[in-house]
Design an enzyme around this catalytic site. Structure first.
Site, PDB file in Angstrom:
ATOM      1  N   ASP A  58      11.130   3.404   5.482  1.00 55.88           N
ATOM      2  CA  ASP A  58      10.973   2.040   5.987  1.00 55.88           C
ATOM      3  C   ASP A  58      12.134   1.745   6.935  1.00 55.88           C
ATOM      4  O   ASP A  58      13.232   2.284   6.751  1.00 55.88           O
ATOM      5  CB  ASP A  58      10.974   1.034   4.822  1.00 55.88           C
ATOM      6  CG  ASP A  58      10.219  -0.231   5.184  1.00 55.88           C
ATOM      7  OD1 ASP A  58       9.144  -0.473   4.604  1.00 55.88           O
ATOM      8  OD2 ASP A  58      10.692  -0.975   6.062  1.00 55.88           O
ATOM      9  N   LEU A  67      -7.157  -0.878  -3.058  1.00 57.35           N
ATOM     10  CA  LEU A  67      -6.375  -1.316  -4.221  1.00 57.35           C
ATOM     11  C   LEU A  67      -6.493  -2.813  -4.440  1.00 57.35           C
ATOM     12  O   LEU A  67      -6.427  -3.580  -3.490  1.00 57.35           O
ATOM     13  CB  LEU A  67      -4.897  -0.982  -3.996  1.00 57.35           C
ATOM     14  CG  LEU A  67      -4.561   0.455  -3.637  1.00 57.35           C
ATOM     15  CD1 LEU A  67      -3.073   0.575  -3.313  1.00 57.35           C
ATOM     16  CD2 LEU A  67      -4.929   1.375  -4.792  1.00 57.35           C
ATOM     17  N   CYS A  81      -6.117  -9.440   1.837  1.00 58.68           N
ATOM     18  CA  CYS A  81      -7.170  -8.587   2.403  1.00 58.68           C
ATOM     19  C   CYS A  81      -8.396  -9.347   2.882  1.00 58.68           C
ATOM     20  O   CYS A  81      -8.745  -9.279   4.061  1.00 58.68           O
ATOM     21  CB  CYS A  81      -7.590  -7.547   1.382  1.00 58.68           C
ATOM     22  SG  CYS A  81      -6.332  -6.304   1.146  1.00 58.68           S
ATOM     23  N   ASN A  93     -14.803  -4.862   2.099  1.00 59.59           N
ATOM     24  CA  ASN A  93     -14.174  -6.162   1.860  1.00 59.59           C
ATOM     25  C   ASN A  93     -15.066  -7.312   2.319  1.00 59.59           C
ATOM     26  O   ASN A  93     -15.123  -8.358   1.675  1.00 59.59           O
ATOM     27  CB  ASN A  93     -12.799  -6.227   2.550  1.00 59.59           C
ATOM     28  CG  ASN A  93     -11.729  -5.588   1.680  1.00 59.59           C
ATOM     29  OD1 ASN A  93     -11.983  -5.255   0.529  1.00 59.59           O
ATOM     30  ND2 ASN A  93     -10.557  -5.405   2.230  1.00 59.59           N
ATOM     31  N   PHE A 122     -17.895 -10.171  -8.938  1.00 58.55           N
ATOM     32  CA  PHE A 122     -17.665 -10.883  -7.671  1.00 58.55           C
ATOM     33  C   PHE A 122     -18.688 -11.964  -7.364  1.00 58.55           C
ATOM     34  O   PHE A 122     -18.968 -12.260  -6.210  1.00 58.55           O
ATOM     35  CB  PHE A 122     -17.511  -9.897  -6.501  1.00 58.55           C
ATOM     36  CG  PHE A 122     -16.101  -9.424  -6.406  1.00 58.55           C
ATOM     37  CD1 PHE A 122     -15.630  -8.466  -7.286  1.00 58.55           C
ATOM     38  CD2 PHE A 122     -15.226  -9.980  -5.500  1.00 58.55           C
ATOM     39  CE1 PHE A 122     -14.310  -8.068  -7.258  1.00 58.55           C
ATOM     40  CE2 PHE A 122     -13.894  -9.593  -5.463  1.00 58.55           C
ATOM     41  CZ  PHE A 122     -13.443  -8.625  -6.344  1.00 58.55           C
ATOM     42  N   TYR A 140     -18.300 -14.943  -9.207  1.00 58.46           N
ATOM     43  CA  TYR A 140     -17.724 -16.101  -9.893  1.00 58.46           C
ATOM     44  C   TYR A 140     -17.425 -17.192  -8.871  1.00 58.46           C
ATOM     45  O   TYR A 140     -16.626 -16.978  -7.970  1.00 58.46           O
ATOM     46  CB  TYR A 140     -16.434 -15.719 -10.626  1.00 58.46           C
ATOM     47  CG  TYR A 140     -16.703 -14.912 -11.866  1.00 58.46           C
ATOM     48  CD1 TYR A 140     -16.808 -15.533 -13.096  1.00 58.46           C
ATOM     49  CD2 TYR A 140     -16.887 -13.533 -11.799  1.00 58.46           C
ATOM     50  CE1 TYR A 140     -17.082 -14.800 -14.238  1.00 58.46           C
ATOM     51  CE2 TYR A 140     -17.168 -12.789 -12.930  1.00 58.46           C
ATOM     52  CZ  TYR A 140     -17.265 -13.433 -14.149  1.00 58.46           C
ATOM     53  OH  TYR A 140     -17.558 -12.708 -15.268  1.00 58.46           O
ATOM     54  N   ARG A 157      -0.446 -15.338  -0.538  1.00 53.60           N
ATOM     55  CA  ARG A 157      -1.066 -15.351   0.790  1.00 53.60           C
ATOM     56  C   ARG A 157      -2.472 -15.952   0.729  1.00 53.60           C
ATOM     57  O   ARG A 157      -3.286 -15.534  -0.074  1.00 53.60           O
ATOM     58  CB  ARG A 157      -1.099 -13.923   1.362  1.00 53.60           C
ATOM     59  CG  ARG A 157       0.262 -13.513   1.904  1.00 53.60           C
ATOM     60  CD  ARG A 157       0.275 -12.104   2.398  1.00 53.60           C
ATOM     61  NE  ARG A 157       0.320 -11.144   1.300  1.00 53.60           N
ATOM     62  CZ  ARG A 157       0.430  -9.837   1.460  1.00 53.60           C
ATOM     63  NH1 ARG A 157       0.493  -9.340   2.671  1.00 53.60           N
ATOM     64  NH2 ARG A 157       0.476  -9.036   0.426  1.00 53.60           N
ATOM     65  N   VAL A 216       0.832  -1.208   0.000  1.00 53.61           N
ATOM     66  CA  VAL A 216       0.000   0.000   0.000  1.00 53.61           C
ATOM     67  C   VAL A 216       0.866   1.259   0.000  1.00 53.61           C
ATOM     68  O   VAL A 216       0.632   2.195  -0.786  1.00 53.61           O
ATOM     69  CB  VAL A 216      -0.934   0.000   1.234  1.00 53.61           C
ATOM     70  CG1 VAL A 216      -1.696   1.309   1.343  1.00 53.61           C
ATOM     71  CG2 VAL A 216      -1.895  -1.167   1.168  1.00 53.61           C
TER      72      VAL A 216
HETATM   73  C1  UDX Z   1      -9.295  -6.987  -2.561  1.00 49.79           C
HETATM   74  C2  UDX Z   1     -10.330  -5.893  -2.889  1.00 49.79           C
HETATM   75  O1  UDX Z   1     -10.879  -6.139  -4.184  1.00 49.79           O
HETATM   76  C3  UDX Z   1      -9.689  -4.530  -2.789  1.00 49.79           C
HETATM   77  O2  UDX Z   1     -10.662  -3.522  -3.028  1.00 49.79           O
HETATM   78  C4  UDX Z   1      -9.100  -4.365  -1.380  1.00 49.79           C
HETATM   79  O3  UDX Z   1      -8.481  -3.126  -1.220  1.00 49.79           O
HETATM   80  C5  UDX Z   1      -8.113  -5.484  -1.102  1.00 49.79           C
HETATM   81  O4  UDX Z   1      -8.748  -6.740  -1.291  1.00 49.79           O
HETATM   82  P1  UDX Z   1      -7.334  -8.247  -3.842  1.00 49.79           P
HETATM   83  O5  UDX Z   1      -7.140  -9.035  -2.583  1.00 49.79           O
HETATM   84  O6  UDX Z   1      -6.131  -7.710  -4.516  1.00 49.79           O
HETATM   85  O7  UDX Z   1      -8.288  -6.998  -3.558  1.00 49.79           O
HETATM   86  O8  UDX Z   1      -8.052  -9.218  -4.885  1.00 49.79           O
HETATM   87  P2  UDX Z   1      -9.459  -9.369  -5.635  1.00 49.79           P
HETATM   88  O9  UDX Z   1      -9.266  -9.135  -7.077  1.00 49.79           O
HETATM   89  O10 UDX Z   1     -10.511  -8.600  -4.978  1.00 49.79           O
HETATM   90  O11 UDX Z   1      -9.714 -10.946  -5.438  1.00 49.79           O
HETATM   91  C6  UDX Z   1      -9.772 -11.534  -4.147  1.00 49.79           C
HETATM   92  C7  UDX Z   1      -9.998 -13.024  -4.220  1.00 49.79           C
HETATM   93  O12 UDX Z   1     -11.354 -13.309  -4.535  1.00 49.79           O
HETATM   94  C8  UDX Z   1      -9.167 -13.785  -5.243  1.00 49.79           C
HETATM   95  O13 UDX Z   1      -8.683 -14.983  -4.635  1.00 49.79           O
HETATM   96  C9  UDX Z   1     -10.146 -14.106  -6.354  1.00 49.79           C
HETATM   97  O14 UDX Z   1      -9.803 -15.271  -7.053  1.00 49.79           O
HETATM   98  C10 UDX Z   1     -11.438 -14.290  -5.568  1.00 49.79           C
HETATM   99  N1  UDX Z   1     -12.667 -14.055  -6.354  1.00 49.79           N
HETATM  100  C11 UDX Z   1     -12.942 -12.804  -6.822  1.00 49.79           C
HETATM  101  C12 UDX Z   1     -13.557 -15.090  -6.571  1.00 49.79           C
HETATM  102  O15 UDX Z   1     -13.338 -16.236  -6.151  1.00 49.79           O
HETATM  103  N2  UDX Z   1     -14.719 -14.826  -7.265  1.00 49.79           N
HETATM  104  C13 UDX Z   1     -15.030 -13.601  -7.748  1.00 49.79           C
HETATM  105  O16 UDX Z   1     -16.099 -13.458  -8.334  1.00 49.79           O
HETATM  106  C14 UDX Z   1     -14.102 -12.550  -7.519  1.00 49.79           C
END
Ligand code: UDX
EC number: 1.1.1.22
Length: 445
Positions: A30, A156, A266, A214, A255, A257, A334, A11
């Site tokens: 840092d 992000l 996160c 989140n 979101f 899927y 992670r 971040v």
């Molecule tokens: C997420 C949030 O989207 C972001 O706004 C926040 O600041 C940090 O957390 P990120 O962890 O980078 O971001 O990934 P993201 O693209 O949101 O996907 C998260 C997880 O959900 C992935 O493992 C992805 O495979 C899964 N996912 C996402 C699904 O299984 N199905 C979906 O429909 C969407």
């Protein structure tokens, strides 16, 4: 504007670099001197598309610098961002030791009025703790300095962080003083050309907004995964159900899927932390608890399908794994489903041959370090040699439309377990494959 960003993790580094890109003068701090020395040479501790050239460019034009000296960074700054990690403590709560350590240092070194912005994801009420910590240090020094607290959660997405920062859906600012709000508006106006994207509110609501966002997204995913599991039982197809419900714009297509569970830095951490925050305030969060439970179980759905087909003892079986990262576009592993699936299969005696375009080093160094019977391949097709089945666990672009004839030729038996429902459009059964996916009853068996 002159900005100090404390913490050069994901971040901090993305935020600092993007502020510099807009012409602000940014100093990133840092305590890790190796990291800082590397960053000065544009060597990044993380992989994020587009970040490295942006860091390089801004170092060269003197808008971005790196130091281990917080005092030096504070001398010039008007705004200080706290962007250090809040790892998950043993009880699931966010560990605030790094945030409060930074607050202490700010109190020790600040020489003039500053806007202090919390960008780390922290429990509701943390801004008050940061404020009290800074004040205590100022009192110790016997100086009378005002400062303004702001909460500015980040939203992000890894792999799309630069774009998310440069063109945000919204910027959430929790504030107390009008002066601080004015400064934050000025800083963010080039990023939010449309005014409704800049959302100002009280500090506690801003802190809560991050967790609520989140948790809502994680809930959508777990909900859909649960629907997918029911679809399998009743003979429906979750891919079609997804389109059926997504067309209602109150629900939306994003979101929902189904897959092998959400991972990353996160969702798992924030869902757990929100549960803990609620419990600390004597509220038992039933839905949020279930979101986590459904996700933990979902990470094992693929290995359960494998056990159903081959039996509980997988000795002598070889599986080709495509994808280790928790999602495409990152080397981050992670909480990646691949960790849980691979460990489960190896525990049952199987051998794994894995490939990921970016995350193999992370896997070898950390997440799958001590796992036996795990070999890494140089390409996706190399994993297939002598394997009983292929498992798709991360939907990298290079995996989305592979040469199925080649896959069939290389595999011992043409079996695919698709943890991301990428191949259902290819009529794999007609191509002679045994094809397993999420949310559709297995027809072969
Ligand atoms: C997420 C949030 O989207 C972001 O706004 C926040 O600041 C940090 O957390 P990120 O962890 O980078 O971001 O990934 P993201 O693209 O949101 O996907 C998260 C997880 O959900 C992935 O493992 C992805 O495979 C899964 N996912 C996402 C699904 O299984 N199905 C979906 O429909 C969407």
């Amino acid at each position: 504007m002159k900005i100090a960003v404390i913490g050069t993790g994901y971040v901090g580094l993305v935020s600092g670099t993007c502020f510099a890109e807009m012409g602000n003068k940014v100093t990133c701090v840092d305590i890790d001197s190796t990291k800082i020395e590397n960053l000065k040479k544009s060597i990044l501790p993380i992989f994020e598309p587009g970040l490295e050239p942006m860091v390089k460019k801004n170092i060269e034009r003197n808008t971005l610098q790196f130091t281990t000296d917080i005092n030096e960074a504070l001398t010039d700054a008007e705004i200080v961002f706290i962007a250090v990690g809040t790892p998950m403590g043993d009880d699931g709560s966010a560990d605030l030791q790094y945030v409060l350590e930074v607050a202490k240092n700010i109190g020790t070194f600040m020489q003039k009025r500053l806007v202090i912005v919390d960008k780390s994801t922290v429990p509701v009420g943390t801004a008050d703790k940061v404020k009290a910590t800074i004040q205590k240090e100022l009192d110790k020094r016997g100086v009378n300095l005002a400062f303004d607290m702001v909460s500015n959660p980040e939203f992000l997405k890894e792999g799309a962080a630069i774009n998310d920062f440069m063109k945000p859906d919204r910027v959430v600012i929790g504030y107390e003083s009008k002066e601080a709000l004015k400064k934050m508006k000025q800083l963010y106006s080039p990023f939010c050309m449309s005014h409704e994207r800049f959302i100002a509110m009280d500090i506690r609501s801003a802190e809560m907004t991050k967790y609520a966002a989140n948790a809502m997204l994680a809930t959508k995913i777990s909900f859909m995964n649960e629907i997918a599991n029911i679809c399998e039982k009743v003979g429906a197809d979750a891919n079609q159900v997804r389109i059926g419900i997504g067309s209602d714009n109150r629900i939306g297509y994003s979101f929902i899927y189904p897959g092998c569970g959400y991972g990353g830095s996160c969702f798992p951490k924030d869902v757990k932390a929100l549960k803990k925050i609620a419990e600390d305030h004597n509220y038992t969060p039933k839905l949020i608890t279930s979101v986590e439970e459904v996700n933990n179980a979902q990470k094992l759905v693929i290995s359960e399908k494998i056990v159903k087909k081959y039996g509980t003892d997988l000795t002598g079986k070889v599986f080709a794994v495509w994808g280790l990262a928790f999602k495409p576009g990152t080397d981050d592993m992670r909480e990646a489903p691949a960790i849980y699936i691979i460990k489960e299969l190896v525990k049952r005696g199987a051998k794994i041959q894995a490939y990921d375009p970016k995350a193999m080093e992370e896997a070898q160094l950390f997440y799958l370090k001590d796992v036996e019977n795990l070999a890494y391949s140089n390409s996706k097709y190399d994993t297939l040699n002598n394997a009983d089945a292929m498992l798709l666990l991360t939907e990298w672009k290079e995996f989305r439309s592979p040469d199925f004839e080649e896959i069939k030729k290389q595999l011992k038996t043409p079996v695919i377990f698709d943890g991301r429902n990428q191949y259902n459009i290819f009529n794999l059964e007609e191509k002679g494959f045994e094809y397993y996916q999420i949310g559709k009853a297995d027809r072969n068996k």
